[in-house]
Structures are given as C-alpha cells and as structure tokens.
Design a protein around this motif. Sequence first.
Motif, PDB file in Angstrom:
ATOM      1  N   LYS A  37      65.637  39.367  55.015  1.00  0.00           N
ATOM      2  CA  LYS A  37      65.251  38.287  54.115  1.00  0.00           C
ATOM      3  C   LYS A  37      65.264  38.748  52.659  1.00  0.00           C
ATOM      4  O   LYS A  37      65.762  38.051  51.769  1.00  0.00           O
ATOM      5  CB  LYS A  37      63.850  37.774  54.475  1.00  0.00           C
ATOM      6  CG  LYS A  37      63.797  36.871  55.695  1.00  0.00           C
ATOM      7  CD  LYS A  37      62.368  36.403  55.946  1.00  0.00           C
ATOM      8  CE  LYS A  37      62.308  35.479  57.162  1.00  0.00           C
ATOM      9  NZ  LYS A  37      60.898  35.072  57.443  1.00  0.00           N
ATOM     10  N   GLU A  51      72.139  35.879  55.995  1.00  0.00           N
ATOM     11  CA  GLU A  51      71.599  34.548  56.289  1.00  0.00           C
ATOM     12  C   GLU A  51      71.963  34.139  57.713  1.00  0.00           C
ATOM     13  O   GLU A  51      71.137  33.578  58.448  1.00  0.00           O
ATOM     14  CB  GLU A  51      72.162  33.524  55.289  1.00  0.00           C
ATOM     15  CG  GLU A  51      71.593  33.632  53.891  1.00  0.00           C
ATOM     16  CD  GLU A  51      70.351  32.775  53.716  1.00  0.00           C
ATOM     17  OE1 GLU A  51      69.699  32.463  54.731  1.00  0.00           O
ATOM     18  OE2 GLU A  51      70.025  32.441  52.556  1.00  0.00           O
ATOM     19  N   LYS A  52      73.185  34.427  58.098  1.00  0.00           N
ATOM     20  CA  LYS A  52      73.653  34.078  59.438  1.00  0.00           C
ATOM     21  C   LYS A  52      72.934  34.908  60.497  1.00  0.00           C
ATOM     22  O   LYS A  52      72.542  34.397  61.556  1.00  0.00           O
ATOM     23  CB  LYS A  52      75.166  34.294  59.523  1.00  0.00           C
ATOM     24  CG  LYS A  52      75.797  33.829  60.822  1.00  0.00           C
ATOM     25  CD  LYS A  52      77.318  33.996  60.765  1.00  0.00           C
ATOM     26  CE  LYS A  52      77.962  33.553  62.074  1.00  0.00           C
ATOM     27  NZ  LYS A  52      79.438  33.722  62.038  1.00  0.00           N
ATOM     28  N   THR A  55      69.502  33.606  61.396  1.00  0.00           N
ATOM     29  CA  THR A  55      69.413  32.383  62.202  1.00  0.00           C
ATOM     30  C   THR A  55      69.852  32.597  63.646  1.00  0.00           C
ATOM     31  O   THR A  55      69.801  31.655  64.451  1.00  0.00           O
ATOM     32  CB  THR A  55      70.289  31.272  61.589  1.00  0.00           C
ATOM     33  OG1 THR A  55      71.653  31.706  61.567  1.00  0.00           O
ATOM     34  CG2 THR A  55      69.834  30.935  60.174  1.00  0.00           C
ATOM     35  N   SER A  56      70.261  33.802  63.987  1.00  0.00           N
ATOM     36  CA  SER A  56      70.746  34.068  65.348  1.00  0.00           C
ATOM     37  C   SER A  56      69.581  34.128  66.341  1.00  0.00           C
ATOM     38  O   SER A  56      68.435  34.386  65.967  1.00  0.00           O
ATOM     39  CB  SER A  56      71.526  35.382  65.379  1.00  0.00           C
ATOM     40  OG  SER A  56      70.702  36.467  65.010  1.00  0.00           O
TER      41      SER A  56
END
Length: 511
Positions: A37, A51-52, A55-56
Amino acid sequence: MAIFGSIIKSLIDLKESLTPGGEPNKDQEEVLRTLLKKAKDTAFGKHYEFEKILTSEDIRKSFAETIPYFDYNKIDREWWHKYQEGEENVTWPGKPPYFALSSGTTGKGSKRIPVTDDMLESIRKAGIKQISALSNFDLPPDFFEKEIMMLGSSTDLQNEGSHREGEISGISASNIPFWFRSYYKPGEEISKIDEWDERVQKIAENARNWDIGALSGIPSWMELMLKKVIEYNNLENIHEIWPNLQVYASGGVAFEPYEKSFEKLWGRPVQVIDTYLASEGFLAIQNRPETHAMKLILDNGVYFEFVPFKPEYINQDGSITDDAPAISLAEVREEEEYVLLISTVSGAWRYIIGDTIKFTDKEKYEIRITGRTKFFLNVVGSQLSVNKMNDAVKDLENQFDMRIPEFVVAAKRGEDGEYYHYWYLGTEDKKNEVQLAEALDSSLQEANKNYKVARSKALKGVKVNLVDPHMFHEWNAVNKKKGGQVKMEKVMNEEKFDEWEAFVKDNQERG
C-alpha cells in the motif's frame, strides 16, 4: 539497592507481560499488505502493479508470482542507482536520508543500501523489543543502571548530496534517542573517530572511567577491542576493569567459533545474546536464555520468504536461480536450510540478503544463521555450507584443545593436478598441521554425505596451514576496513585465494 535500576527492570517486566504474542502468519500478511500500500505509487510499485496485487485473493501468491528475485547488483542496476541521480519515489516513497555502506567497504564500488526514516523507526522498535526481552534473562536490577559499550563503525557519517552515508551500526548509533545517550559508550566524541586503531586506543585509555554492564558488536572486532583494553591497562581479564559486565549482544555471525577465545578474556561468565542487525534491517533477536537461536521479528516492516538452500538453486555468484521456489513462513520446516528473502520499509523487494538460515523451533519462529550463499563450497560436489565448516572447526578445538576464531577455505588444484580443500586456520596454538588436516577431513566426512562422496571421487584431500589470527584482521584492513560490520569471508574462489596466500606469505616474510 539500585532503586532506579529496579524501576526500569519492573517497567520492562511489565511491558513484556502486557505485550500480546500476536499471530505470526497474519502479522506477516499484514506487513506485506502495508508495504504494498505504501509503495504502490512509487516507480517500482507502478511497474509491478502493486494495486493489482492488493486486490488479488491470495496476496502472498500474487506477490511471489509478480515480483522477481533481486540481489543487490540487480536491484541497484535497475532501481536504486536512480536515487544517486536525484530521483525520488523509486522503490519507496520519497528519498532515503541515509545509505548504508555494507561490509565496511568504501569508494565508488561500495554497496549503497537505502535506509529510510521508516527503517530507522523499525530498527528503533526492534531495539526496544530486544531490551524488553531482557526480562526473560536472570539479570539483577543494578544491571539496568550500567553503561553499554556499542562497538560499531564510525558515527561521523559522510554527506553526499541530499543524503548521508556510513555503515548501519554508525547510522543507528548516530540516531540513538536522547535518553539513552548517558548510557551509551564510548560516547559521541570517540565514536566519530573513523580510524579503527585510534578509536580502540581511545577506548582503552578511557576504559577505567566507565562502568560497563553490556557489550554490543561483531565478535571478531569485539575480541580485539577487549584484548587492547586488557593489554593497555595491564589486566588479567576484562572483569578487572568492568566488574559489572554481564551481557554481550553478539551479532552478524555465529558466536560459537569465538566462544573459546572469549572465555579467555572473561573473569566470570557473561550472558551472550545473539542479534541479527544487517545493513538491510533488524531482523531477529534472541529473547530467551536457553538457546542461541533468534526469534524473527515478524510485525516490524520486514516481510520474509524462504528459498530451500540446495545446489541446483544457487548460482556461482551466490544469487539464486529464477526458477527457485520460495515458500512462506507457514511452510518452513525445522532444521532445513533456507536462503533468506526480505521485502522492507527501505524499498528492498524479494531481496536476497545473502544469508542462509534454519529454523530451530518453528512454533517459536526461532532461527540460526548458518552461513552465506557466497560461502557455499561446491567446486567438486562437496556441498559444504558454513555451518558444517564451523561445526568441523569446533570439533578441532575440542579434540586438540585449541582456539580457532577465524578460518578461510578454498578448493583448488594442487601441484599434482588434483583438487584439494586448502584451509587456513587462525590460531595462536602450535599444532601439527597434518594431524589437523586428517581430523578435519574425518569430521567433515562424518557430518556431510556429499563431502564424503566427493572425497571418494574428485576431491583428493585436505591441506591445513596455521596462521596468526591477526592476519585475518590485517587482510580486512587492506581489502575492506577495520571494525564495524566487516566480516571475514570464509570461502574464496581461486583468484581471491591466490591473493590471500600471497598476502600471508608477504606478511610472514616481513614478520
């Protein structure tokens, strides 16, 4: 009665009893999430799509599949060098205020490892954890009123543009909190002396003015400092001048090879406590007296991964192959060796710190440093790690009643064209080199089946040479720098070993 010491001891005991144990695996996932983050808007974070990853469904798996392994050369070549060119937000937000020069090296060829404000805070918190852990050791209240000798590198850091440079011990010491400064020795003035011999001379001259209760530093240099204090003040042992010395916080390398040498310097038993402070971060502390193992600090800005330490995963330069598997904390097994990977609040990502470790107690998350990936001797299939070498040298010490605080080994061809392991043992004891070679060879064959197989095939035998331990310190002085975080390399390639042998020969002829 030591009233102030009793109050401090009570506060430490209380803090330790109130500190929750935490859930290590969850702590590690939270550390990783926090790292991602905070760094998602850096150049590194954007390139690898943090960012990806965030979200995993499985953040650890996605992280491992997305980010490649980095050793120092790779991450510096691709990313960290940009800091030196004035860029910011490279692998961590902002610009690092410090760069740690690793292994006491200087000049343009030095490793420059970023040290951020977040890392300094992490080191500070780890230090508090170490102090809190003292409640588990049987120390009297007056110990907490004594002074602490921190033998590191110079705190006179070099200004380089917008940042300052020095060894991590010097950076840490230059940032000690104000309330600790009255306890800290040798004090700011002496600590700024860059020349090792001059600094140690000043320590010896002032030693009688201090009431030292604890020591902190790398064993090889601590031993030299204590010998200098003893010699200068005409003592039998260090307790004649520092009678309240009770604790030695060792770090950087395994203490066992130095144990016999230190016993000669003590006047009474000293509690040795191992710590793991590297240029890249404060990674582990010993928090109980029944072991030399150290507990990983799992909630303090460092995310750990572990690569099985097997020959097929290790490149000649000590880096690891791209296809080497990395496992998480939950998957490790006791007594198996791993290459340590760290991701940190200084912007190191899946970084090969160069150390190999093993878990001695998985439930307690306790580890031992077993060696260095570059110190893995496998020229002819012998597959010798440093911990196997240390164990064999310790066997020699016990078998021949001698002290061997330093050694170096290389595999090379002898005059007969056959491969031998050439050992130089640093010792002041006069022993038969042929007998030592036979005993060393026998010990290694018993402890390591791969070595035994190599001895029946490509490895002809073992050659031993005895040299004064000071030869190792002088070698460091010529090639690196005395004191601080400098550690003697245990394994050399043929080219470096030829230089070592020429250095030894030249010094012996002049001596």
